[in-house]
Design a protein around this motif. Structure first.
Motif, PDB file in Angstrom:
ATOM      1  N   UNK A 360     -56.449 -20.749   3.604  1.00  0.00           N
ATOM      2  CA  UNK A 360     -55.455 -21.897   3.755  1.00  0.00           C
ATOM      3  C   UNK A 360     -56.534 -23.075   4.238  1.00  0.00           C
ATOM      4  N   UNK A 361     -56.232 -24.403   3.758  1.00  0.00           N
ATOM      5  CA  UNK A 361     -56.905 -25.358   4.063  1.00  0.00           C
ATOM      6  C   UNK A 361     -56.174 -26.149   5.408  1.00  0.00           C
ATOM      7  N   UNK A 362     -56.911 -27.146   5.844  1.00  0.00           N
ATOM      8  CA  UNK A 362     -56.542 -27.674   7.088  1.00  0.00           C
ATOM      9  C   UNK A 362     -54.906 -27.808   7.244  1.00  0.00           C
ATOM     10  N   UNK A 363     -54.315 -28.529   6.305  1.00  0.00           N
ATOM     11  CA  UNK A 363     -53.086 -28.784   6.353  1.00  0.00           C
ATOM     12  C   UNK A 363     -52.202 -27.580   6.382  1.00  0.00           C
ATOM     13  N   UNK A 364     -52.670 -26.440   5.501  1.00  0.00           N
ATOM     14  CA  UNK A 364     -51.855 -25.293   5.570  1.00  0.00           C
ATOM     15  C   UNK A 364     -51.839 -24.639   7.193  1.00  0.00           C
ATOM     16  N   UNK A 365     -52.985 -24.764   7.707  1.00  0.00           N
ATOM     17  CA  UNK A 365     -53.271 -24.084   8.836  1.00  0.00           C
ATOM     18  C   UNK A 365     -52.314 -24.467   9.894  1.00  0.00           C
TER      19      UNK A 365
END
Length: 675
Positions: A360-365
């Motif tokens: 997951x990228x930062x936004x998904x996290x």
């Protein structure tokens, strides 16, 4: 749990502990339990939960004779190797009455057998009638041995090649090779023929675009990233075939509801260097989704929409060229795999889409963290409600499950699986779910396990807590504490980058193993952003990929005392970089609900484990407390403060000394529970 006969169990602290009987003992006596079948009784005893399958088997056997088939193999999955399936694809459940999520059935002209794992042995004994033999294993070797015994030489053993993975097909092929039996693929599904017009219809609901604020990145950027991986691969594949339903949904930021609790839709994708073909029911695509996919037409980012049923013909035409098709062998069916010549295949366990989705990228996290805060509010509301109402004797397992499913608020889109709400002996069934009319009343005298999750537009959640409102037995308290110790030990572990989950999985079991206890299910699974609650390829099994920063996994050790109680403690955790000089990893737990203080024996915990608990409770207060106040849930806020009071580190004892409480169990559990 032991697969050997009951009836020869010693007792500890008033609790029967199954150990199994030594070889050569007398056959077991008829069961005295009313919740499971007893086929040795005269007449056979069936509980009300069992399904009469006599007529269904008679119809199927007539079809077998028509096709010249001596044995037919029926899996529990669908054409996409999905763990959770639609009612339309629940062929195993319709045929056998067994509703577990994992199993294989084989039907011959005069016999029928079901294979399933230890999570479902008791459930199968509740749901099968006496037409069925229960085989307490899932090994293909066991299935093949049974088939060789029951099917005469020169007989045909048949299956639907579009319902079996490549590895499973190959395993059956090897097991039957040279035996005189023929493994015969039949694209006409014989269960569907027997089911007839009673088979549920396919979904007709809308396939829609996920709002931009709930996506990690644009679908066009995801496609560019996958094409870059294709170019960088040594084999330089010309196409990627996507069979997993989560793959296409994630790639195009689309969602549907073809499978209960899973926001996916039936689809395949063939992504080439210059073209994109999406196979789905076109009429169901929303106008917004259609515009999004077709906005760049013509061109390399133009999605060509084709009907779902055309994938085989399209793939056959494509494979005639000078091409190399990259696919994931873990979840591509043999039916599709066999279409492409061997020399034109690039076979890896998982496609580049599946592995990209896992990190997951930062936004998904951040979205998943936020979803777990809101989910914690719902679970805390439920726990407080239980404390107030269970002593009145007015809550049963089914009404409890309905209650927890009703709590979450926006942007909640329903549960992420059928909630598990299990009291007393039902909690010993790892995946038990109650039904209206056959549901136990919750009691302050028994343990209660609930496993629940939500689908939010920003993330999927999954959490399990086990509680006791009265006086737990010494065995219950120690078993719970040891499950908690395993959860803590794995959650706080620091480990090298690129470590496989199976390498560290035993940390969750060690405190149980110390006294000869164990559990039969996996220790964790990946989880998605508004996708599947069990998301490949992350977890602690041998077929999972190495852990990387940005992956989410559950951590869920347990212990199950058949016929008495069950314990599971499940949290979702994010793999993050550890604060170490060299690049190591650790876990950040994002589930934010306190554990039951009534069941914790602090004398078993080490000072480090207690410090971890106190730090975790500080985090819960910091993140969930303000949200409770924002929602004006003052009673829940007070409950949270009381439930997260720090533990005194001076209460810690020696874990080794604590094992004395179960020393009397050690010898019998080692043999009976297979630890």
């Amino acid at each position: 749990r032991s697969s050997k006969p009951p009836g020869c169990s010693p007792r500890f602290a008033g609790v029967a502990v199954p150990t199994g009987c030594a070889a050569g003992r007398a056959p077991r006596a008829p069961s005295t339990r009313s919740d499971i079948r007893d086929c040795s009784a005269e007449p056979p005893y069936l509980p009300p939960t069992a399904t009469n399958t006599t007529a269904r088997l008679a119809v199927l056997r007539g079809i077998l004779r028509t096709h010249g088939v001596q044995a037919y193999i029926v899996p529990s999955t669908d054409a996409h190797m999905s763990e959770y399936i639609s009612e339309r694809d629940a062929r195993l459940g319709w045929l056998t009455g067994f509703t577990g999520s994992a199993g294989t059935a084989v039907v011959t002209r005069d016999k029928a057998a079901l294979w399933t794992d230890s999570r479902y042995w008791t459930q199968a004994e509740r749901e099968l009638d006496c037409n069925w033999e229960l085989q307490r294993t899932t090994s293909i070797e066991s299935i093949a041995t049974w088939i060789l015994k029951e099917v005469p030489a020169e007989g045909n053993v048949s299956l639907d090649p579009f319902l079996f993975s490549i590895d499973t097909w190959n395993s059956y092929s090897r097991a039957l090779h040279g035996s005189g039996r023929t493994l015969l693929p039949l694209e006409t599904n014989l269960i569907d023929q027997a089911w007839g017009d009673q088979r549920p219809p396919p979904s007709s609901s809308e396939i829609y675009s996920l709002p931009a604020e709930f996506t990690g990145s644009r679908w066009q950027d995801k496609v560019a990233g996958i094409r870059q991986r294709m170019e960088q691969h040594a084999r330089r594949p010309t196409a990627v075939l996507l069979s997993g339903l989560e793959e296409t949904a994630w790639l195009f930021n689309l969602r549907g509801d073809d499978i209960p609790y899973n926001p996916v839709f039936y689809s395949y994708t063939l992504l080439t260097n210059t073209t994109i073909s999406l196979f789905a029911e076109q009429s169901r695509l929303s106008q917004e989704a259609r515009q999004s996919l077709r906005s760049a037409c013509p061109g390399p980012l133009c999605v060509e929409l084709q009907e779902y049923g055309q994938v085989s013909a399209h793939l056959r035409r494509y494979a005639q060229g000078n091409v190399t098709v990259w696919l994931g062998t873990e979840y591509t069916t043999y039916g599709l795999y066999a279409i492409v010549p061997q020399e034109k295949l690039l076979e890896e366990s998982y496609s580049p889409v599946m592995t990209a989705k896992a990190v997951k990228n930062a936004h998904e996290q951040e979205m998943l963290r936020a979803a777990h805060v809101r989910d914690a509010v719902a679970v805390i509301q439920y726990l407080l409600w239980l404390e107030r109402t269970v002593p009145q004797g007015q809550v049963d397992e089914f009404s409890g499950a309905r209650r927890i499913d009703a709590f979450p608020g926006d942007p909640h889109r329903g549960p992420s699986f059928e909630s598990i709400s299990a009291s007393g002996l039902n909690a010993a069934l790892a995946h038990y779910s109650p039904s209206n009319g056959s549901s136990r009343t919750l009691s302050a005298r028994e343990m209660y396990l609930f496993d629940t999750g939500g689908q939010y537009l920003d993330g999927t959640t999954d959490i399990t807590r086990t509680v006791h409102w009265g006086e737990p037995t010494p065995l219950q308290k120690e078993a719970y504490t040891r499950v908690l110790m395993g959860n803590i030990d794995l959650s706080r572990l620091v480990f090298p980058s690129n470590t496989a989950g199976r390498t560290v999985e035993s940390f969750a079991r060690r405190a149980l193993w110390d006294v000869g206890l164990n559990y039969g299910h996996g220790t964790g699974h990946g989880i998605g952003n508004f996708l599947s609650v069990h998301e490949w390829p992350v977890g602690f099994q041998s077929n999972n990929v190495p852990l990387e920063a940005g992956m989410f996994t559950s951590i869920e050790p347990g212990y199950y005392q058949d016929g008495d109680f069950g314990i599971r403690i499940e949290d979702v955790a994010l793999v993050v970089e550890a604060q170490t000089e060299k690049p190591f990893l650790t876990f950040e737990v994002v589930s934010l609900v306190p554990y039951d203080r009534n069941l914790i024996d602090l004398s078993l915990l080490s000072p480090e484990q207690i410090r971890y608990l106190n730090s975790y409770y500080e985090k819960i207060r910091a993140h969930v407390g303000p949200e409770l106040r924002r929602q004006q849930l003052e009673d829940e806020y007070v409950w949270l403060q009381e439930s997260t009071e720090p533990f005194a580190v001076s209460s810690a004892g020696s874990a080794a000394a604590g094992s004395l409480a179960l020393a009397a169990l050690l010898s019998v559990l080692l043999s009976g529970l297979g630890a």
